[in-house]
Design a protein around this motif. Sequence first.
Motif, PDB file in Angstrom:
ATOM      1  N   SER A  31      38.212  25.127 -16.753  1.00 24.20           N
ATOM      2  CA  SER A  31      38.146  24.475 -18.055  1.00 24.20           C
ATOM      3  C   SER A  31      37.134  23.337 -18.019  1.00 24.20           C
ATOM      4  N   ILE A  32      36.416  23.162 -19.137  1.00 20.76           N
ATOM      5  CA  ILE A  32      35.455  22.068 -19.264  1.00 20.76           C
ATOM      6  C   ILE A  32      35.769  21.276 -20.518  1.00 20.76           C
ATOM      7  N   ASN A  33      35.890  19.988 -20.383  1.00 22.77           N
ATOM      8  CA  ASN A  33      36.065  19.130 -21.545  1.00 22.77           C
ATOM      9  C   ASN A  33      34.710  18.567 -21.973  1.00 22.77           C
ATOM     10  N   THR A  34      34.595  17.269 -21.992  1.00 26.52           N
ATOM     11  CA  THR A  34      33.361  16.635 -22.439  1.00 26.52           C
ATOM     12  C   THR A  34      32.230  16.833 -21.435  1.00 26.52           C
ATOM     13  N   MET A  35      31.045  17.072 -21.976  1.00 29.84           N
ATOM     14  CA  MET A  35      29.818  17.130 -21.171  1.00 29.84           C
ATOM     15  C   MET A  35      28.876  16.059 -21.698  1.00 29.84           C
ATOM     16  N   GLY A  36      28.040  15.548 -20.817  1.00 32.09           N
ATOM     17  CA  GLY A  36      27.172  14.474 -21.278  1.00 32.09           C
ATOM     18  C   GLY A  36      25.921  14.319 -20.448  1.00 32.09           C
ATOM     19  N   TRP A  37      25.045  13.487 -20.967  1.00 27.85           N
ATOM     20  CA  TRP A  37      23.811  13.124 -20.264  1.00 27.85           C
ATOM     21  C   TRP A  37      23.799  11.608 -20.067  1.00 27.85           C
ATOM     22  N   TYR A  38      23.454  11.221 -18.853  1.00 28.90           N
ATOM     23  CA  TYR A  38      23.317   9.818 -18.497  1.00 28.90           C
ATOM     24  C   TYR A  38      21.904   9.597 -17.986  1.00 28.90           C
ATOM     25  N   ARG A  62      23.642   2.881 -14.561  1.00 28.66           N
ATOM     26  CA  ARG A  62      23.536   4.146 -15.269  1.00 28.66           C
ATOM     27  C   ARG A  62      24.174   3.983 -16.650  1.00 28.66           C
ATOM     28  N   GLU A  63      23.538   4.557 -17.651  1.00 26.51           N
ATOM     29  CA  GLU A  63      24.051   4.434 -19.011  1.00 26.51           C
ATOM     30  C   GLU A  63      24.226   5.808 -19.643  1.00 26.51           C
ATOM     31  N   LEU A  64      25.218   5.887 -20.503  1.00 29.57           N
ATOM     32  CA  LEU A  64      25.460   7.112 -21.253  1.00 29.57           C
ATOM     33  C   LEU A  64      24.390   7.254 -22.330  1.00 29.57           C
ATOM     34  N   VAL A  65      23.779   8.419 -22.381  1.00 22.68           N
ATOM     35  CA  VAL A  65      22.802   8.710 -23.422  1.00 22.68           C
ATOM     36  C   VAL A  65      23.465   9.443 -24.579  1.00 22.68           C
ATOM     37  N   ALA A  66      24.194  10.507 -24.234  1.00 25.18           N
ATOM     38  CA  ALA A  66      24.872  11.303 -25.250  1.00 25.18           C
ATOM     39  C   ALA A  66      25.958  12.124 -24.578  1.00 25.18           C
ATOM     40  N   SER A  67      26.991  12.429 -25.349  1.00 24.34           N
ATOM     41  CA  SER A  67      28.053  13.294 -24.858  1.00 24.34           C
ATOM     42  C   SER A  67      28.494  14.213 -25.983  1.00 24.34           C
ATOM     43  N   ILE A  68      29.187  15.271 -25.592  1.00 25.22           N
ATOM     44  CA  ILE A  68      29.644  16.234 -26.585  1.00 25.22           C
ATOM     45  C   ILE A  68      30.975  16.804 -26.121  1.00 25.22           C
ATOM     46  N   THR A  69      31.929  16.854 -27.040  1.00 21.28           N
ATOM     47  CA  THR A  69      33.246  17.358 -26.689  1.00 21.28           C
ATOM     48  C   THR A  69      33.243  18.879 -26.608  1.00 21.28           C
ATOM     49  N   SER A  70      34.330  19.434 -26.134  1.00 23.15           N
ATOM     50  CA  SER A  70      34.443  20.885 -26.052  1.00 23.15           C
ATOM     51  C   SER A  70      34.384  21.519 -27.436  1.00 23.15           C
ATOM     52  N   GLY A  71      34.766  20.763 -28.455  1.00 19.04           N
ATOM     53  CA  GLY A  71      34.719  21.257 -29.822  1.00 19.04           C
ATOM     54  C   GLY A  71      33.379  21.053 -30.503  1.00 19.04           C
ATOM     55  N   GLY A  72      32.449  20.375 -29.813  1.00 19.21           N
ATOM     56  CA  GLY A  72      31.109  20.215 -30.343  1.00 19.21           C
ATOM     57  C   GLY A  72      30.837  18.892 -31.040  1.00 19.21           C
ATOM     58  N   THR A  73      31.726  17.924 -30.921  1.00 17.96           N
ATOM     59  CA  THR A  73      31.503  16.626 -31.546  1.00 17.96           C
ATOM     60  C   THR A  73      30.622  15.767 -30.648  1.00 17.96           C
ATOM     61  N   PRO A  74      29.446  15.345 -31.160  1.00 14.60           N
ATOM     62  CA  PRO A  74      28.542  14.550 -30.336  1.00 14.60           C
ATOM     63  C   PRO A  74      28.783  13.049 -30.455  1.00 14.60           C
ATOM     64  N   ASN A  75      28.284  12.350 -29.456  1.00 12.77           N
ATOM     65  CA  ASN A  75      28.318  10.891 -29.450  1.00 12.77           C
ATOM     66  C   ASN A  75      27.021  10.422 -28.813  1.00 12.77           C
ATOM     67  N   TYR A  76      26.378   9.406 -29.416  1.00 20.87           N
ATOM     68  CA  TYR A  76      25.072   8.967 -28.933  1.00 20.87           C
ATOM     69  C   TYR A  76      25.036   7.471 -28.679  1.00 20.87           C
ATOM     70  N   ALA A  77      24.234   7.089 -27.705  1.00 22.16           N
ATOM     71  CA  ALA A  77      23.917   5.678 -27.539  1.00 22.16           C
ATOM     72  C   ALA A  77      23.079   5.235 -28.732  1.00 22.16           C
ATOM     73  N   ASP A  78      23.235   3.990 -29.127  1.00 19.55           N
ATOM     74  CA  ASP A  78      22.495   3.491 -30.284  1.00 19.55           C
ATOM     75  C   ASP A  78      20.986   3.639 -30.098  1.00 19.55           C
ATOM     76  N   SER A  79      20.543   3.494 -28.871  1.00 22.67           N
ATOM     77  CA  SER A  79      19.099   3.510 -28.602  1.00 22.67           C
ATOM     78  C   SER A  79      18.460   4.880 -28.816  1.00 22.67           C
ATOM     79  N   VAL A  80      19.248   5.937 -28.891  1.00 27.92           N
ATOM     80  CA  VAL A  80      18.677   7.279 -29.038  1.00 27.92           C
ATOM     81  C   VAL A  80      19.095   7.970 -30.327  1.00 27.92           C
ATOM     82  N   GLN A 100      26.581  15.437 -16.722  1.00 22.66           N
ATOM     83  CA  GLN A 100      27.931  15.217 -16.214  1.00 22.66           C
ATOM     84  C   GLN A 100      28.891  16.068 -17.019  1.00 22.66           C
ATOM     85  N   ALA A 101      29.900  16.592 -16.360  1.00 26.29           N
ATOM     86  CA  ALA A 101      30.895  17.399 -17.049  1.00 26.29           C
ATOM     87  C   ALA A 101      32.282  17.084 -16.495  1.00 26.29           C
ATOM     88  N   ASP A 102      33.223  16.942 -17.390  1.00 27.36           N
ATOM     89  CA  ASP A 102      34.626  16.784 -16.997  1.00 27.36           C
ATOM     90  C   ASP A 102      35.233  18.172 -16.893  1.00 27.36           C
TER      91      ASP A 102
END
Length: 121
Positions: free
Chosen positions: A30-37, A45-63, A96-98
């Motif tokens: 099983s894979i939950n959230t995946m992301g780029w740092y 290290r900083e989070l750039v963007a992540s995405i849930t298993s359902g496809g909901t994205p999250n972004y750093a303000d800078s990008v 990165q992947a959970d």
Amino acid sequence: QVQLVESGGGLVQSGGSLRLSCIVSGRIFSINTMGWYRQVPGKERELVASITSGGTPNYADSVKGRFTITRDNAKVTVYLQMNSLKPEDTAVYSCQADMSVTIPRIFRAYWGQGTQVTVSS
């Protein structure tokens, strides 16, 4: 053995675009959230963007508005489309992947080896 392998980094001029890919291989349940740092020498290290298993994205303000994260669950791949790149985006980008590789499911973070992105001014 589980592996995350990034590709797509390189040298690009300011204002240009790159698309990073991260393919996950191995026995995964099983894979939950995946992301780029990203990380530059001397900085955390900083989070750039992540995405849930359902496809909901999250972004750093800078990008926000410049980068887009997507995933293909069938291919077990996460992508990062980077547009309007700036010199300050220069860094080593890691995916990165959970994931759980066991039953019962126990999730932990797995990391790729990183790919260099260099944006020239």
